[in-house]
Structures are given as C-alpha cells and as structure tokens.
Design a protein around this motif. Structure first.
Motif, PDB file in Angstrom:
ATOM      1  N   PHE A  34       7.826  -4.315  -1.499  1.00  0.00           N
ATOM      2  CA  PHE A  34       7.179  -3.035  -0.943  1.00  0.00           C
ATOM      3  C   PHE A  34       7.504  -2.845   0.458  1.00  0.00           C
ATOM      4  CE2 PHE A  34       3.583  -3.690  -3.873  1.00  0.00           C
ATOM      5  CZ  PHE A  34       4.171  -3.052  -5.152  1.00  0.00           C
ATOM      6  N   GLU A  35       8.253  -3.774   1.218  1.00  0.00           N
ATOM      7  CA  GLU A  35       8.346  -3.936   2.781  1.00  0.00           C
ATOM      8  C   GLU A  35       9.311  -2.738   3.055  1.00  0.00           C
ATOM      9  OE1 GLU A  35      11.024  -6.512   0.519  1.00  0.00           O
ATOM     10  OE2 GLU A  35       8.992  -6.737   1.164  1.00  0.00           O
ATOM     11  N   HIS A  36      10.152  -2.036   2.400  1.00  0.00           N
ATOM     12  CA  HIS A  36      11.076  -1.107   2.898  1.00  0.00           C
ATOM     13  C   HIS A  36      10.476   0.435   2.456  1.00  0.00           C
ATOM     14  CE1 HIS A  36      12.391  -1.926  -1.280  1.00  0.00           C
ATOM     15  NE2 HIS A  36      12.844  -0.725  -1.322  1.00  0.00           N
ATOM     16  N   TYR A  37       9.355   0.430   1.680  1.00  0.00           N
ATOM     17  CA  TYR A  37       8.857   1.704   1.198  1.00  0.00           C
ATOM     18  C   TYR A  37       8.333   2.607   2.315  1.00  0.00           C
ATOM     19  CZ  TYR A  37       9.125   0.219  -3.760  1.00  0.00           C
ATOM     20  OH  TYR A  37       9.653  -0.104  -4.651  1.00  0.00           O
ATOM     21  N   PRO A  38       8.230   4.007   2.390  1.00  0.00           N
ATOM     22  CA  PRO A  38       7.710   4.600   3.512  1.00  0.00           C
ATOM     23  C   PRO A  38       6.305   4.419   3.515  1.00  0.00           C
ATOM     24  CG  PRO A  38       8.737   6.000   1.771  1.00  0.00           C
ATOM     25  CD  PRO A  38       8.919   4.630   1.568  1.00  0.00           C
ATOM     26  N   ARG A  39       5.714   4.807   4.632  1.00  0.00           N
ATOM     27  CA  ARG A  39       4.257   4.677   4.760  1.00  0.00           C
ATOM     28  C   ARG A  39       3.497   6.019   4.805  1.00  0.00           C
ATOM     29  NH1 ARG A  39       2.962  -0.566   8.412  1.00  0.00           N
ATOM     30  NH2 ARG A  39       4.110  -1.937   7.504  1.00  0.00           N
ATOM     31  N   PHE A  40       2.409   6.289   4.448  1.00  0.00           N
ATOM     32  CA  PHE A  40       1.386   7.410   4.818  1.00  0.00           C
ATOM     33  C   PHE A  40       0.189   7.152   4.955  1.00  0.00           C
ATOM     34  CE2 PHE A  40       1.567   7.879   0.207  1.00  0.00           C
ATOM     35  CZ  PHE A  40       0.172   8.321   0.075  1.00  0.00           C
ATOM     36  N   TYR A  41      -0.440   7.799   5.803  1.00  0.00           N
ATOM     37  CA  TYR A  41      -1.775   7.642   6.351  1.00  0.00           C
ATOM     38  C   TYR A  41      -2.756   8.536   5.913  1.00  0.00           C
ATOM     39  CZ  TYR A  41       1.065   4.637   9.161  1.00  0.00           C
ATOM     40  OH  TYR A  41       1.657   3.561   9.563  1.00  0.00           O
ATOM     41  N   ALA A  42      -4.057   8.306   5.369  1.00  0.00           N
ATOM     42  CA  ALA A  42      -4.741   9.188   4.960  1.00  0.00           C
ATOM     43  C   ALA A  42      -6.043   9.208   5.782  1.00  0.00           C
ATOM     44  CB  ALA A  42      -5.185   8.877   3.561  1.00  0.00           C
ATOM     45  N   LYS A  43      -6.788  10.207   6.358  1.00  0.00           N
ATOM     46  CA  LYS A  43      -8.077  10.271   6.927  1.00  0.00           C
ATOM     47  C   LYS A  43      -8.893  10.438   5.726  1.00  0.00           C
ATOM     48  CE  LYS A  43      -8.380  13.483  10.372  1.00  0.00           C
ATOM     49  NZ  LYS A  43      -8.490  14.716  11.107  1.00  0.00           N
ATOM     50  N   ARG A  44      -9.926   9.620   5.806  1.00  0.00           N
ATOM     51  CA  ARG A  44     -11.052   9.532   4.912  1.00  0.00           C
ATOM     52  C   ARG A  44     -12.364   9.727   5.486  1.00  0.00           C
ATOM     53  NH1 ARG A  44      -9.299   7.418  -0.156  1.00  0.00           N
ATOM     54  NH2 ARG A  44      -7.158   6.602   0.024  1.00  0.00           N
ATOM     55  N   ARG A  45     -13.492  10.565   4.766  1.00  0.00           N
ATOM     56  CA  ARG A  45     -14.692  10.692   5.258  1.00  0.00           C
ATOM     57  C   ARG A  45     -15.547  10.429   3.849  1.00  0.00           C
ATOM     58  NH1 ARG A  45     -14.405  14.033   8.446  1.00  0.00           N
ATOM     59  NH2 ARG A  45     -14.424  16.113   7.290  1.00  0.00           N
ATOM     60  N   ASN A  46     -16.307   9.365   3.781  1.00  0.00           N
ATOM     61  CA  ASN A  46     -17.162   9.055   2.858  1.00  0.00           C
ATOM     62  C   ASN A  46     -16.231   8.729   1.660  1.00  0.00           C
ATOM     63  OD1 ASN A  46     -19.333   9.460   4.233  1.00  0.00           O
ATOM     64  ND2 ASN A  46     -19.453  11.635   3.803  1.00  0.00           N
ATOM     65  N   GLY A  47     -15.351   8.286   1.591  1.00  0.00           N
ATOM     66  CA  GLY A  47     -14.173   7.862   0.544  1.00  0.00           C
ATOM     67  C   GLY A  47     -13.281   9.108   0.144  1.00  0.00           C
ATOM     68  N   ARG A  48     -13.648  10.302   0.661  1.00  0.00           N
ATOM     69  CA  ARG A  48     -12.858  11.401   0.288  1.00  0.00           C
ATOM     70  C   ARG A  48     -11.545  11.601   1.356  1.00  0.00           C
ATOM     71  NH1 ARG A  48     -15.117  15.879   1.471  1.00  0.00           N
ATOM     72  NH2 ARG A  48     -13.360  17.461   1.394  1.00  0.00           N
ATOM     73  N   VAL A  49     -10.696  11.929   0.680  1.00  0.00           N
ATOM     74  CA  VAL A  49      -9.374  12.126   1.712  1.00  0.00           C
ATOM     75  C   VAL A  49      -9.627  13.331   2.161  1.00  0.00           C
ATOM     76  CG1 VAL A  49      -6.899  12.371   1.677  1.00  0.00           C
ATOM     77  CG2 VAL A  49      -7.785  10.456   0.469  1.00  0.00           C
ATOM     78  N   VAL A  50      -9.222  13.551   3.340  1.00  0.00           N
ATOM     79  CA  VAL A  50      -9.646  14.981   4.036  1.00  0.00           C
ATOM     80  C   VAL A  50      -8.302  15.479   4.808  1.00  0.00           C
ATOM     81  CG1 VAL A  50     -12.060  14.824   4.110  1.00  0.00           C
ATOM     82  CG2 VAL A  50     -10.793  13.929   6.251  1.00  0.00           C
ATOM     83  N   ASP A  51      -7.353  14.388   5.077  1.00  0.00           N
ATOM     84  CA  ASP A  51      -6.035  14.782   5.642  1.00  0.00           C
ATOM     85  C   ASP A  51      -5.030  13.702   5.495  1.00  0.00           C
ATOM     86  OD1 ASP A  51      -4.232  16.218   7.077  1.00  0.00           O
ATOM     87  OD2 ASP A  51      -4.966  15.678   8.987  1.00  0.00           O
ATOM     88  N   VAL A  52      -3.773  14.100   5.321  1.00  0.00           N
ATOM     89  CA  VAL A  52      -2.850  13.112   5.064  1.00  0.00           C
ATOM     90  C   VAL A  52      -1.462  13.288   5.937  1.00  0.00           C
ATOM     91  CG1 VAL A  52      -1.411  12.005   3.222  1.00  0.00           C
ATOM     92  CG2 VAL A  52      -3.450  12.812   2.867  1.00  0.00           C
ATOM     93  N   ASP A  53      -0.934  12.286   6.258  1.00  0.00           N
ATOM     94  CA  ASP A  53       0.515  12.540   7.079  1.00  0.00           C
ATOM     95  C   ASP A  53       1.138  11.302   6.910  1.00  0.00           C
ATOM     96  OD1 ASP A  53       2.440  13.072   9.376  1.00  0.00           O
ATOM     97  OD2 ASP A  53       1.017  15.088   9.344  1.00  0.00           O
ATOM     98  N   THR A  54       2.604  11.592   7.192  1.00  0.00           N
ATOM     99  CA  THR A  54       3.409  10.321   7.151  1.00  0.00           C
ATOM    100  C   THR A  54       3.561   9.688   8.581  1.00  0.00           C
ATOM    101  OG1 THR A  54       5.325  11.930   7.689  1.00  0.00           O
ATOM    102  CG2 THR A  54       4.932  11.275   5.380  1.00  0.00           C
ATOM    103  N   SER A  55       2.854  10.331   9.622  1.00  0.00           N
ATOM    104  CA  SER A  55       2.906   9.742  10.908  1.00  0.00           C
ATOM    105  C   SER A  55       1.611   9.403  11.208  1.00  0.00           C
ATOM    106  CB  SER A  55       3.352  10.894  11.946  1.00  0.00           C
ATOM    107  OG  SER A  55       3.048  10.352  13.209  1.00  0.00           O
ATOM    108  N   PHE A  56       1.171   8.335  11.817  1.00  0.00           N
ATOM    109  CA  PHE A  56      -0.172   8.064  12.324  1.00  0.00           C
ATOM    110  C   PHE A  56      -0.501   8.886  13.514  1.00  0.00           C
ATOM    111  CE2 PHE A  56      -2.921   5.365  15.146  1.00  0.00           C
ATOM    112  CZ  PHE A  56      -4.153   5.177  14.214  1.00  0.00           C
ATOM    113  N   ASP A  57       0.445   8.873  14.450  1.00  0.00           N
ATOM    114  CA  ASP A  57       0.279   9.640  15.817  1.00  0.00           C
ATOM    115  C   ASP A  57      -0.096  11.029  15.391  1.00  0.00           C
ATOM    116  OD1 ASP A  57       0.647   7.374  17.185  1.00  0.00           O
ATOM    117  OD2 ASP A  57       2.625   7.706  17.352  1.00  0.00           O
TER     118      ASP A  57
END
Length: 195
Positions: A34-57
């Motif tokens: 898995f080390e070479h797979y792209p990452r993506f980040y999810a903003k969660r509130r109460n376990g529910r995803v409210v926003d997603v992006d490939t960049s943490f910043d």
C-alpha cells in the motif's frame, strides 16, 4: 465592522489545532503493497464524512462541512480501483465490506494466484475467484476474476475481497482464500487491515 461570533471562533481554533497536528497517517501506511498508493483525507463529524480532499492542506483550509467541536480528519489510501483500500457499504441486511489485496511479488498472495492460474489452466473445478464464498457477480468477485484472467487496466496490482461473515457479526471482517490457509482480516469501521 465584524461581529464576534463565539461559534465561528471555536471552529477556527479547532481547525487551527487540527492543521497544527499535521496530516494523519492512513491506518494502512505500513502494510506491504500500500505504500505507493495515493492518500486522501476525510473530514468527519460524528462519524459522518462531511468533506474529502487529496490534499490535507486544502482540506483544513476548507470551510465546507464546518469545523465544530468533534470534527476530526482521517486519512486513507486509495486503491487502484479508485475506492478506499477498505470499503464498508450499508445494506438492508447490515453491511457489505471489502478490502483491496495487492499482489506483492513473491508474497503469499502471488503464490496463491499462481497456483489458481495453474489449476485453471488444467481445467480444475474451482470457484471463479480467489476467495472462498464470494457472492456471485459482486464487485469483489468480478475484481478477482479479472485479476486471474489478466483482464485489468494499467495500474491495477491486485483485487478486492469481501467479508463472508454473517451480517451483523462482531469483530473484524474476514475472507478466506479458496486454496490453502490464507485469510484476510480487516476492521471496516477503523479502516484497519489486520493481516
């Protein structure tokens, strides 16, 4: 003149605290393959995803979904099939969970796949996929079949397996190979691969 809004101010502080902590590591960061797979980040509130992006910043600068207390940011790897490495989808009977299995050269998955391809070439009577008990026609079964047949697009390095435990089971999900004793285990709620 801007009015002071304590709710907005709290969200801003929370947002700054998450940004200062830095990008989280995906729970699969140290799993071979898995080390070479792209990452993506999810903003969660109460376990529910409210926003997603490939960049943490970009995600922590975004106002989408808000930044109230209880908001967290998680990371996951994106499998070559363009889904998270671990997927859980709710159904009428509980949930369907699957995980990506990369074929690491020389590893146990590569040995299993080589054995299955050899037996299929000899017209052995086998299930159509890699795992035992995959639902016929499911995304996981189709993924395994394509991998065994060599009919995959560029960049695909494995296949998906699905949980075969009864709906509503306690503990981690599990899938067994149809040959040998290889077992894949994962926790869909925590997005953790356990083998």
């Amino acid at each position: 003149m801007r009015r002071w809004d304590p709710v907005q101010e709290q969200g801003t502080r929370h947002q700054r605290r998450i940004a200062a902590a830095g990008a989280p590591e995906p729970p699969t960061a140290h799993v071979a393959g898995f080390e070479h797979y792209p990452r993506f980040y999810a903003k969660r509130r109460n376990g529910r995803v409210v926003d997603v992006d490939t960049s943490f910043d970009v995600l922590v600068r975004s106002a989408r979904g808000g930044w109230s207390a209880g908001t967290t940011v998680t990371a996951t790897h994106q499998a070559p099939d363009r889904h998270p490495v671990v997927v859980e989808e709710p159904t009428a009977g509980g949930h369907v969970s699957s995980r990506w299995v990369p074929e690491v050269p020389g590893g146990p998955v590569a040995q299993l796949v080589a054995a299955l391809r050899t037996l299929r070439a000899l017209d052995a009577s086998l299930a159509p996929g890699v795992q035992e008990g995959a639902a016929p026609g499911s995304a996981a079964q189709r993924s395994q079949q394509a991998w065994l047949d060599g009919e995959v697009r560029a960049g695909i390095d494995g296949f998906r397996v699905e949980c075969t435990l009864p709906a509503g089971h306690e503990g981690p999900c599990e899938a067994r190979a149809q040959l040998g004793d290889l077992v894949w285990r994962w926790d869909p709620r925590e997005q953790v691969v356990l083998d």
